[in-house]
Motif scaffolding. Sequence first.
Motif, short mmCIF file in Angstrom:
data_model
loop_
_atom_site.label_atom_id
_atom_site.label_comp_id
_atom_site.label_asym_id
_atom_site.label_seq_id
_atom_site.Cartn_x
_atom_site.Cartn_y
_atom_site.Cartn_z
N HIS A 110 29.38 -9.33 91.47
CA HIS A 110 28.70 -10.52 92.76
C HIS A 110 28.10 -10.20 93.83
CE1 HIS A 110 27.63 -14.52 93.56
NE2 HIS A 110 28.43 -14.22 94.33
N ALA A 111 29.41 -9.21 94.88
CA ALA A 111 28.86 -9.43 96.45
C ALA A 111 28.18 -8.18 96.41
CB ALA A 111 30.22 -8.66 96.79
N ALA A 112 28.25 -6.76 95.71
CA ALA A 112 26.90 -6.27 95.59
C ALA A 112 25.59 -6.45 95.72
CB ALA A 112 27.77 -4.60 94.64
N GLY A 113 25.43 -6.94 94.56
CA GLY A 113 24.40 -7.84 94.15
C GLY A 113 23.73 -8.38 95.29
N LEU A 114 24.78 -9.62 96.29
CA LEU A 114 24.65 -10.07 97.55
C LEU A 114 24.05 -9.12 98.62
CD1 LEU A 114 27.28 -12.97 97.43
CD2 LEU A 114 24.52 -13.16 96.91
N VAL A 115 24.98 -8.12 98.89
CA VAL A 115 24.57 -7.21 99.77
C VAL A 115 23.26 -6.67 99.82
CG1 VAL A 115 25.45 -5.07 100.80
CG2 VAL A 115 27.11 -7.00 100.23
N TYR A 116 22.57 -5.61 98.67
CA TYR A 116 21.63 -5.31 98.44
C TYR A 116 20.53 -6.23 98.46
CZ TYR A 116 18.79 -2.76 94.94
OH TYR A 116 17.74 -2.00 94.82
N VAL A 117 20.67 -7.32 98.17
CA VAL A 117 19.58 -8.06 98.70
C VAL A 117 19.05 -8.99 99.97
CG1 VAL A 117 18.44 -10.77 97.98
CG2 VAL A 117 19.47 -9.24 95.87
N ARG A 118 20.84 -9.08 100.49
CA ARG A 118 20.89 -9.11 102.07
C ARG A 118 20.42 -7.91 102.98
NH1 ARG A 118 26.66 -11.71 102.12
NH2 ARG A 118 26.21 -13.07 101.19
N PHE A 119 20.18 -6.62 102.36
CA PHE A 119 19.92 -5.08 102.49
C PHE A 119 18.53 -5.80 102.98
CE2 PHE A 119 18.88 -1.67 102.64
CZ PHE A 119 18.87 -0.77 104.13
N ALA A 120 17.32 -5.74 101.60
CA ALA A 120 16.52 -6.01 101.42
C ALA A 120 15.92 -7.11 102.26
CB ALA A 120 15.74 -6.40 99.20
N VAL A 165 19.06 -7.73 90.01
CA VAL A 165 19.16 -7.69 91.99
C VAL A 165 18.04 -7.29 92.81
CG1 VAL A 165 21.33 -7.71 92.10
CG2 VAL A 165 20.37 -5.73 92.09
N HIS A 166 17.84 -6.38 91.75
CA HIS A 166 15.64 -5.88 92.64
C HIS A 166 14.72 -6.44 92.02
CE1 HIS A 166 13.76 -2.54 94.02
NE2 HIS A 166 13.01 -2.56 94.18
N GLY A 167 15.20 -7.44 91.52
CA GLY A 167 13.97 -8.59 91.19
C GLY A 167 13.83 -9.32 92.57
N LEU A 168 15.49 -10.36 92.34
CA LEU A 168 16.11 -11.21 93.78
C LEU A 168 15.04 -10.68 95.01
CD1 LEU A 168 18.84 -12.59 91.92
CD2 LEU A 168 16.65 -14.19 92.36
N ALA A 169 15.58 -8.81 95.46
CA ALA A 169 15.19 -9.10 96.55
C ALA A 169 13.92 -8.82 96.44
CB ALA A 169 15.19 -7.07 96.48
N VAL A 170 12.73 -8.04 96.01
CA VAL A 170 11.61 -7.95 95.80
C VAL A 170 10.70 -9.64 96.52
CG1 VAL A 170 9.51 -6.88 94.96
CG2 VAL A 170 10.95 -6.21 94.96
N LEU A 171 10.87 -10.48 95.20
CA LEU A 171 11.16 -11.65 95.38
C LEU A 171 11.33 -12.14 97.09
CD1 LEU A 171 11.82 -13.24 91.61
CD2 LEU A 171 9.39 -13.10 92.45
N ALA A 172 12.66 -12.08 97.17
CA ALA A 172 12.60 -12.49 98.82
C ALA A 172 12.07 -12.02 98.95
CB ALA A 172 14.62 -12.28 99.20
N ILE A 173 12.36 -10.49 99.69
CA ILE A 173 10.63 -10.10 100.76
C ILE A 173 9.34 -10.27 100.81
CG2 ILE A 173 12.76 -8.41 101.86
CD1 ILE A 173 10.75 -6.33 99.78
N ASP A 174 9.00 -10.86 99.93
CA ASP A 174 7.81 -11.55 99.32
C ASP A 174 7.25 -12.83 99.47
OD1 ASP A 174 6.62 -8.76 99.06
OD2 ASP A 174 6.96 -8.84 96.36
N GLY A 175 8.40 -13.40 100.15
CA GLY A 175 8.48 -14.95 100.37
C GLY A 175 8.46 -16.29 99.06
#
Length: 191
Positions: free
Chosen positions: A86-96, A157-167
């Motif tokens: 969970h913590a690593a996933g949050l860091v991954y998405v926050r980094f993105a 996590v990667h999907g959430l990261a991409v969704l986040a950075i694409d708005g």
Amino acid sequence: MTVQKAKKTYHHGDLRAALLSSARMLLEEQGISALGLRAITRHAGVSSAAATPHFGNLMGLLSALATVGFEELAAALDPVLEQGVHAAGLVYVRFAILNPGLFTLMFRTDVIDRDEPALAAARARTSGMLTQLIDSLESPQPQRTQAGTRAALWAKVHGLAVLAIDGFLDVLLSSQGEGMSLEDLLEDALR
């Protein structure tokens, strides 16, 4: 007595670092389409040929920048690995979210050389950290293989990261967010 004018020479210092910094700034401000050797060297205040001895070409420079991205992601993940997935996933998405251009570049195999040794090593280190973390889980889903578990968690996590950075997560929050912040949504989605 003749007075000779001192020849002015330009010394940049750490040109490699300056070029990477300029590339990163342009990437984050204007996107990947703005990255050309001329634009990067102009931004760094050097001649257009200055990058060649350090990187060879644009793909070499972008591969070096992607290497920096994987190194920074590994450094961000390292302190939280003991806290779990969970913590690593949050860091991954926050980094993105904090580095959207860099994060996108790290996975753009059309503009980077995945086989470049430093990039391959940095990517392998980051991947190895995440694999070790996932492999340490106690049978999260016994019907799934370890490879399947790794793929499913990375996709999440990667999907959430991409969704986040694409708005797209902002759109979701505005229409169905139930008063949640982006951070709340990420916490909930990664549970």
